[in-house]
Scaffold this motif. Structure first.
Motif, mmCIF file in Angstrom:
data_model
loop_
_atom_site.group_PDB
_atom_site.id
_atom_site.type_symbol
_atom_site.label_atom_id
_atom_site.label_comp_id
_atom_site.label_asym_id
_atom_site.label_seq_id
_atom_site.Cartn_x
_atom_site.Cartn_y
_atom_site.Cartn_z
ATOM 1 N N VAL A 64 37.882 16.986 39.524
ATOM 2 C CA VAL A 64 38.039 18.105 40.459
ATOM 3 C C VAL A 64 37.022 19.169 40.065
ATOM 4 C CG1 VAL A 64 39.620 19.763 41.495
ATOM 5 C CG2 VAL A 64 40.508 17.583 40.610
ATOM 6 N N GLY A 65 35.937 19.245 40.812
ATOM 7 C CA GLY A 65 34.879 20.190 40.474
ATOM 8 C C GLY A 65 33.595 19.838 41.186
ATOM 9 N N GLY A 66 32.487 20.362 40.671
ATOM 10 C CA GLY A 66 31.188 20.120 41.267
ATOM 11 C C GLY A 66 30.521 18.879 40.721
ATOM 12 N N ASP A 67 29.237 18.711 41.062
ATOM 13 C CA ASP A 67 28.505 17.511 40.667
ATOM 14 C C ASP A 67 28.424 17.352 39.152
ATOM 15 O OD1 ASP A 67 28.033 16.755 43.287
ATOM 16 O OD2 ASP A 67 26.147 17.840 43.424
ATOM 17 N N GLY A 68 28.326 18.470 38.429
ATOM 18 C CA GLY A 68 28.284 18.381 36.967
ATOM 19 C C GLY A 68 29.567 17.834 36.394
ATOM 20 N N THR A 69 30.706 18.267 36.935
ATOM 21 C CA THR A 69 32.005 17.758 36.487
ATOM 22 C C THR A 69 32.148 16.283 36.805
ATOM 23 O OG1 THR A 69 32.984 19.937 36.848
ATOM 24 C CG2 THR A 69 34.500 18.081 36.644
ATOM 25 N N VAL A 70 31.739 15.895 38.019
ATOM 26 C CA VAL A 70 31.803 14.489 38.421
ATOM 27 C C VAL A 70 30.949 13.638 37.489
ATOM 28 C CG1 VAL A 70 31.213 12.842 40.248
ATOM 29 C CG2 VAL A 70 32.353 14.994 40.825
ATOM 30 N N ASN A 71 29.750 14.117 37.176
ATOM 31 C CA ASN A 71 28.866 13.387 36.273
ATOM 32 C C ASN A 71 29.510 13.205 34.906
ATOM 33 O OD1 ASN A 71 26.702 13.554 33.985
ATOM 34 N ND2 ASN A 71 25.565 12.804 35.747
ATOM 35 N N GLU A 72 30.125 14.264 34.376
ATOM 36 C CA GLU A 72 30.768 14.178 33.054
ATOM 37 C C GLU A 72 31.910 13.170 33.057
ATOM 38 O OE1 GLU A 72 31.975 17.429 30.712
ATOM 39 O OE2 GLU A 72 30.252 18.687 31.206
ATOM 40 N N VAL A 73 32.782 13.253 34.053
ATOM 41 C CA VAL A 73 33.921 12.330 34.113
ATOM 42 C C VAL A 73 33.422 10.895 34.263
ATOM 43 C CG1 VAL A 73 35.964 11.647 35.431
ATOM 44 C CG2 VAL A 73 35.499 14.075 35.016
ATOM 45 N N ALA A 74 32.436 10.694 35.132
ATOM 46 C CA ALA A 74 31.893 9.350 35.333
ATOM 47 C C ALA A 74 31.290 8.796 34.041
ATOM 48 C CB ALA A 74 30.850 9.377 36.447
ATOM 49 N N ARG A 75 30.616 9.640 33.274
ATOM 50 C CA ARG A 75 30.061 9.189 31.986
ATOM 51 C C ARG A 75 31.157 8.674 31.070
ATOM 52 N NH1 ARG A 75 26.850 14.242 31.682
ATOM 53 N NH2 ARG A 75 28.078 14.805 29.850
ATOM 54 N N GLY A 76 32.284 9.364 31.072
ATOM 55 C CA GLY A 76 33.389 8.944 30.214
ATOM 56 C C GLY A 76 34.044 7.649 30.649
ATOM 57 N N LEU A 77 33.845 7.255 31.901
ATOM 58 C CA LEU A 77 34.487 6.050 32.439
ATOM 59 C C LEU A 77 33.556 4.848 32.519
ATOM 60 C CD1 LEU A 77 36.513 7.646 35.397
ATOM 61 C CD2 LEU A 77 37.243 7.250 33.034
#
Length: 294
Positions: A64-77
């Motif tokens: 839940v957030g902007g592109d930077g947050t999405v990128n961070e979560v995706a990196r973790g997955l």
């Protein structure tokens, strides 16, 4: 029960996120999921939380957030069986738009509940993953300035573009695709695209496919100032492939050599990277949640 985790970045992107926990709670109450919430505290925290959730066997994690947050979560997955869900709250929302996720939070949450799974490619420059675009040249300069702006949103981005355009000078690049012969090119913008767009429906690589195992190298070569409006219009309308200043090539690995270290953006987030960049595709490395029949 299966478990799901919502990672909320309280300060990223645009728009309030206060209603998101309540909306998610209502949407998930009659599903086979036990839903948890957590909030990020600092840069990099979302990746850490997502990686922990994947290790603990969560079914999916919602960014839940902007592109930077999405990128961070995706990196973790990456390389896990835990899927990425997105409630877009950013300025560009590049990956969310590419996946067909609604921009309205309530509609995005409804789509999550009935979502289907898919696997998409990721890309990596050095040891830094990205999921939409990696750009250098003018767009990286704009991202750098935009990150320092006091306000967010499309109008601020447009104002930053105009300001940067007045002082920007194109660079020259030496490019090697896979095992081919290197070639030299001057570029106003040079972008490695996994997805078709930056965000905000600005299509830098209209034919890019998230699951084809290839990187689209998009080049916009220098153009006369009188043609700037045409180039921008083609970008926003998805018509760059017909523009005489544009070229796109495809590869699994790309090596880029430039005159000096400088700004590079990864999914819109600016970084200072070296003069030589090695980029590769990570085929089908990320599981995502798509809206029904997307």
């Amino acid at each position: 029960m299966k478990r799901a985790l919502a990672i909320i970045n309280p300060i990223s992107g645009t728009g309030s996120k206060r209603s998101v926990p309540e909306l998610l709670g209502r949407a998930y109450q009659d599903t086979p999921f036990e839903l948890f919430f957590t909030y990020t505290r600092e840069a990099g925290h979302a990746e850490e939380l997502a990686r922990r959730a994947a290790a603990e066997g969560y079914d999916h994690v919602i960014a839940v957030g902007g592109d930077g947050t999405v990128n961070e979560v995706a990196r973790g997955l990456l390389h896990s069986s835990t899927a990425l869900g997105i409630i877009p709250k950013g300025s560009g929302n590049g990956l969310a738009r590419t996946l067909g996720i609604p921009m309205n939070a309530e509609q995005a949450i409804t789509a999550l509940v009935g979502a289907q799974r898919a696997s998409i490619d990721a890309c990596q420059v050095g040891d830094r993953p990205f999921f939409c675009t990696c750009g250098m040249g003018f767009d990286a300069a704009v991202s750098w300035s935009f990150a320092e702006a006091d306000r967010r949103g499309p109008m601020t981005y447009l104002q930053t573009m105009v300001s940067e355009y007045r002082s920007f000078s194109p660079d020259s690049y030496r490019v090697t695709l896979d095992e081919g012969e290197p070639f030299e090119t001057e570029a106003f913008v040079l972008v490695l695209a996994n997805a078709s767009q930056y965000g905000n429906n600005a299509y830098i690589a209209p034919a890019a496919d998230l699951s084809d195992g290839l990187i689209d190298l998009a080049i916009i070569r220098p153009f006369p100032v009188l043609e700037a409006a045409v180039v921008l219009g083609d970008l926003m309308l998805g018509r760059l492939e017909g523009n005489k200043h544009y070229e796109t090539l495809r590869a699994r690995r790309v090596r880029i050599e430039r005159s000096a270290a400088g700004p590079v953006h990864l999914d819109g987030e600016p970084f200072e990277l070296g003069a030589t960049l090695e980029v590769e595709v990570l085929p089908l490395a990320l599981q995502v949640l798509l809206p029904p029949q997307s």
